[in-house]
Design an enzyme around this catalytic site. Structure first.
Site, mmCIF file in Angstrom:
data_model
loop_
_atom_site.group_PDB
_atom_site.id
_atom_site.type_symbol
_atom_site.label_atom_id
_atom_site.label_comp_id
_atom_site.label_asym_id
_atom_site.label_seq_id
_atom_site.Cartn_x
_atom_site.Cartn_y
_atom_site.Cartn_z
ATOM 1 N N HIS A 11 2.468 2.874 -12.315
ATOM 2 C CA HIS A 11 1.377 3.069 -11.344
ATOM 3 C C HIS A 11 0.977 4.529 -11.161
ATOM 4 C CE1 HIS A 11 1.386 -1.160 -10.457
ATOM 5 N NE2 HIS A 11 2.685 -1.109 -10.278
ATOM 6 N N SER A 30 2.791 -5.261 -7.153
ATOM 7 C CA SER A 30 2.763 -4.938 -8.576
ATOM 8 C C SER A 30 2.803 -6.216 -9.412
ATOM 9 C CB SER A 30 3.913 -3.981 -8.919
ATOM 10 O OG SER A 30 3.800 -3.495 -10.243
#
Length: 304
Positions: free
Chosen positions: A189, A80
């Site tokens: 996400h 990420s």
């Protein structure tokens, strides 16, 4: 966080000084980024738009120390936010640009979903197919989907809070061992992050990016990015797409990687790598005390 590195190494101090300048160019802040890293307060450091540049700065400070020791990667990857650190390490984007970007990234993500509307949960002991089925059957017109595919039997889901709760219960009914609510500030996400992606995309597209010096294996598709355009495209898409960390590590292993160095604060990724690539050597570098083990591990790897 990072204070011991900055005290011990000039390279790390210079990183935090540069981070402070870049951080100050954004929205006004009560304290410098380095002061927040070193001293807190924890409540302010936990804010997404503070946390993201703080972790980035600490990771790059550690990377620059390793670089000064002659330790350079053959591949890089990050989970990420960590993908930005990976691209700074690979030379794709400048560190100052990354600090400014991830601060806004954090703010855009936080503002995309009102507090309390979204949620995340960790589903343990179930495969991806089972988790996807649980999400599909529990959605009921809302959003819930796999968000972090971290390791075999360890998948996080994200979406509307009620849908995440329903999917957690459904996953357990389908055989998952546990479903643990995660203490996060937003449902990262998943499709609820599309507004954040739309705000961040034009800023990423105009960035002065270069071809990475070493391949960066991306979260969105576990493919090595070797050109600037594909690297930026992957950073855009990862805002609302799941992090395919298990696939990233599998790809690194297929490329012949045997030694992994987790660079920066924490050891979470080390634990995940060990679950995915069981024969790998995994070491961490987040403080001066770690350097000897890193040098030894990388020297042994180079000899092979």
């Amino acid at each position: 966080m990072g204070q011991a590195l900055a005290t011990a190494y000039a390279e790390a101090r210079r990183v935090f000084e540069e981070a402070d300048r870049a951080y100050a160019e954004g929205a006004p802040a009560s304290r410098s980024l380095s002061a927040l890293c070193f001293e807190g307060p924890e409540d302010e450091l936990k804010l997404t738009e503070t946390q993201q540049p703080a972790i980035l700065a600490t990771s790059i400070a550690a990377h620059r120390v390793l670089e000064a020791q002659g330790i350079r990667p053959a591949f890089v990857a990050g989970h990420s936010l960590g993908e930005y650190s990976a691209h700074v390490a690979a030379g794709t984007i400048e560190f100052g640009d990354a600090v400014r970007l991830v601060r806004r990234r954090g703010r855009y993500m936080q503002e995309a979903v009102p507090v309390g509307v979204g949620a995340m949960a960790a589903i343990l002991g179930a495969d991806l197919e089972t988790v996807q089925r649980a999400c599909t059957e529990a959605a009921e017109g809302e959003i819930v989907s796999p968000a972090n595919i971290n390791a075999p039997g360890q998948i996080a889901i994200a979406g509307h809070a009620a849908a995440v709760q329903r999917a957690s219960e459904r996953a357990k009914a389908l055989g998952a061992k546990r479903a643990i609510p995660l203490q996060v500030s937003a449902p990262f996400h998943c499709a609820l992050m599309m507004p954040a992606e739309a705000r961040l995309e034009p800023e990423l597209r105009v960035l002065a990016a270069r071809a990475p010096r070493v391949p960066v294996v991306a979260n969105v598709d576990a493919q090595p990015k070797r050109e600037a355009w594909s690297a930026i495209d992957a950073l855009v898409r990862q805002v609302s797409a799941p992090v395919r960390w298990a696939d990233v590590v599998t790809r690194l292993a297929s490329e012949g990687v045997t030694t992994y160095v987790e660079v920066g604060p924490g050891t979470v990724l080390s634990g995940l790598v060990k679950k995915i690539h069981k024969d790998a050597r995994v070491v961490q570098f987040g403080s001066p005390d770690d350097l000897g083990a890193i040098v030894a591990a990388c020297s042994t790897s180079a000899e092979k």
